[in-house]
Design an enzyme around this catalytic site. Sequence first.
Site, PDB file in Angstrom:
ATOM      1  N   HIS A 160       0.468  -1.391  -0.166  1.00 52.29           N
ATOM      2  CA  HIS A 160      -0.024   0.001  -0.084  1.00 52.29           C
ATOM      3  C   HIS A 160       0.597   1.168  -0.488  1.00 52.29           C
ATOM      4  O   HIS A 160       0.077   2.108  -0.919  1.00 52.29           O
ATOM      5  CB  HIS A 160      -0.774  -0.090   1.201  1.00 52.29           C
ATOM      6  CG  HIS A 160      -2.412  -0.928   0.979  1.00 52.29           C
ATOM      7  ND1 HIS A 160      -3.771  -0.568   1.589  1.00 52.29           N
ATOM      8  CD2 HIS A 160      -2.898  -1.692   0.104  1.00 52.29           C
ATOM      9  CE1 HIS A 160      -4.509  -1.376   1.609  1.00 52.29           C
ATOM     10  NE2 HIS A 160      -3.116  -2.405   0.165  1.00 52.29           N
ATOM     11  N   HIS A 213      -1.960 -11.927  -2.263  1.00 46.70           N
ATOM     12  CA  HIS A 213      -3.357 -12.881  -1.498  1.00 46.70           C
ATOM     13  C   HIS A 213      -2.500 -14.093  -1.151  1.00 46.70           C
ATOM     14  O   HIS A 213      -4.064 -15.387  -0.541  1.00 46.70           O
ATOM     15  CB  HIS A 213      -4.483 -13.051  -2.628  1.00 46.70           C
ATOM     16  CG  HIS A 213      -5.118 -11.376  -2.387  1.00 46.70           C
ATOM     17  ND1 HIS A 213      -6.279 -11.150  -3.290  1.00 46.70           N
ATOM     18  CD2 HIS A 213      -4.727 -10.039  -1.453  1.00 46.70           C
ATOM     19  CE1 HIS A 213      -6.397  -9.528  -3.075  1.00 46.70           C
ATOM     20  NE2 HIS A 213      -5.524  -9.408  -2.023  1.00 46.70           N
TER      21      HIS A 213
END
EC number: 1.11.1.21
Length: 726
Positions: free
Chosen positions: A106, A267
């Site tokens: 992020h 993920h």
Amino acid sequence: MSTTDDTHNTLSTGKCPFHQGGHDRSAGAGTASRDWWPNQLRVDLLNQHSNRSNPLGEDFDYRKEFSKLDYSALKGDLKALLTDSQPWWPADWGSYVGLFIRMAWHGAGTYRSIDGRGGAGRGQQRFAPLNSWPDNVSLDKARRLLWPIKQKYGQKISWADLFILAGNVALENSGFRTFGFGAGREDVWEPDLDVNWGDEKAWLTHRHPEALAKAPLGATEMGLIYVNPEGPDHSGEPLSAAAAIRATFGNMGMNDEETVALIAGGHTLGKTHGAAAASHVGADPEAAPIEAQGLGWASSYGSGVGADAITSGLEVVWTQTPTQWSNYFFENLFKYEWVQTRSPAGAIQFEAVDAPDIIPDPFDPSKKRKPTMLVTDLTLRFDPEFEKISRRFLNDPQAFNEAFARAWFKLTHRDMGPKARYIGPEVPKEDLIWQDPLPQPLYQPTQEDIINLKAAIAASGLSISEMVSVAWASASTFRGGDKRGGANGARLALAPQRDWEVNAVAARVLPVLEALQKTTNKASLADIIVLAGVVGIEQAAAAAGVSISVPFAPGRVDARQDQTDIEMFSLLEPIADGFRNYRARLDVSTTESLLIDKAQQLTLTAPEMTVLVGGMRVLGTNFDGSQNGVFTDRPGVLSTDFFANLLDMRYEWKPTDDANELFEGRDRLTGEVKYTATRADLVFGSNSVLRALAEVYACSDAHEKFVKDFVAAWVKVMNLDRFDLL
């Protein structure tokens, strides 16, 4: 009692009726200029990140400090931290692997290739708005977990580098082999003001993917890093998310394969958190009370942490080994049938309806659950192009590992610029096309060579305007955000830059300089282009009666066409360059705002921008040879005429077109048209801040100062990409 009586009584007691109660007397309080004039020109953007905000001082050398770092010990401490679960924020499965990967992702994922802004290069995740974005919930805890390590190693490691390195170590600790790590990100000490995050006033406002192509925005919703994991505007439809995914990852310069690898790799580890409704979650860090000490999103649900944690509102665990690298993401994606469901917080997600309970609970080893996925994860199965790539990765885990390693490295280093900026023991040897690679130097010109080259350039028949213009065209592509562009590499002579409208001068001048380079064979074309600017400025200064030697640092090299990504370099083409009075489109901002934008990308201060525009106008460097802004009767002389005539009240300015882009300056007495101008010219007389600067150079005693200031600002631009001189 009447208001009049109240006022009378107040006055009779000697109290001021206007300064009672809760009036805020602190500095900066009250109505600001931008409240009155919201379209006020943002000259303040050129004052960001000055030494006044830097506690380390202008003499601090991060590269030198980093060289003192015990890099191996630092990585060892980071590895130990991963499993040192803290009661105030317990680690899922006893490991912070997923948390630190998300923090690094992020931080880097705000990068946008369209303008080069955003990214992890300055540690901006510490500041608003990023520290309080809805998509960054709980990353305040990740940064706080890192604090003891940052405190231990001090200025030998920047926050910006530490964030990314922590993500790398987390991947390595999971059993994954990363592509490498380049340090060199220097911290700043205040939020970036120049990044356009969008004009929405509410978090998570949806944007159509097509709109992203028209603005330098990196996410489909305000406050997200990429796309809404529940699908566009919470649609819950995997296929509809494909366009949004391509738009956002494409804005970072990622292709479909890199996109699939990044989503799946990110993920493969960790989980999302949605134990209960978002109504339990408190204020973000910027809005939290002072006693929270910079931590936000305190939850009132249960313990608020661990099994009770609420972050995105989604409750998803993708793989059977969420702290160890695997290919389970793709195996689960294609093995099971997925049914839409909702998290305990009410967010849309998918569950493998036909799967056994094979997913370990993060805090209770006696519990298992079914695999779950995000809406956008299923896009990788149901979008035809993404599906082909995903199946290849399913059947070839090594190809997936290689693709993710390279894509992760690109994600986390994309905004660092050329490889010359990388430092540390884990910098990969391989040159990558997105790093804008350069060859090794072929020339080492001596001082005598430089003198002879300057003489040859002076005798080439090129005008002052042409010499200065071609040097500016080469160097001014630099972007301070991602450190791309600049004169090193002489890419002005390559596609796509040689064909840009704004670089029309190159077609006339480059053949002359290329022939000179081949004849002399003493310096690179890149050096000769910059040296031509030196010759032009020295001639113009001499014509103005000032003898000055323009500093010149040789050592530039010439890139090859195969070292130049045409698509990515096309993003450097300016839609406006006020320094050359160029404007390609009228539907994007104002001309004067785009001048500020260009100056900010060139890391110029307001005085530097001012002196450069004034000097380039009198040297006749407009891209099309027009006389707009050439407020002088002696073009080619490095004079202060631009400022003196702009501020001369003998002239009255009026627009000549409906767009108010072109203007005529007429003699107030005779009505004769004396000069023509653009908004990029007249702003130095209309804007109060820029006028104050222009007045300095319009004064009778400013001539020598003007020349010296112009040369200093010019040399700064010419050397912006000389990372080999660091």
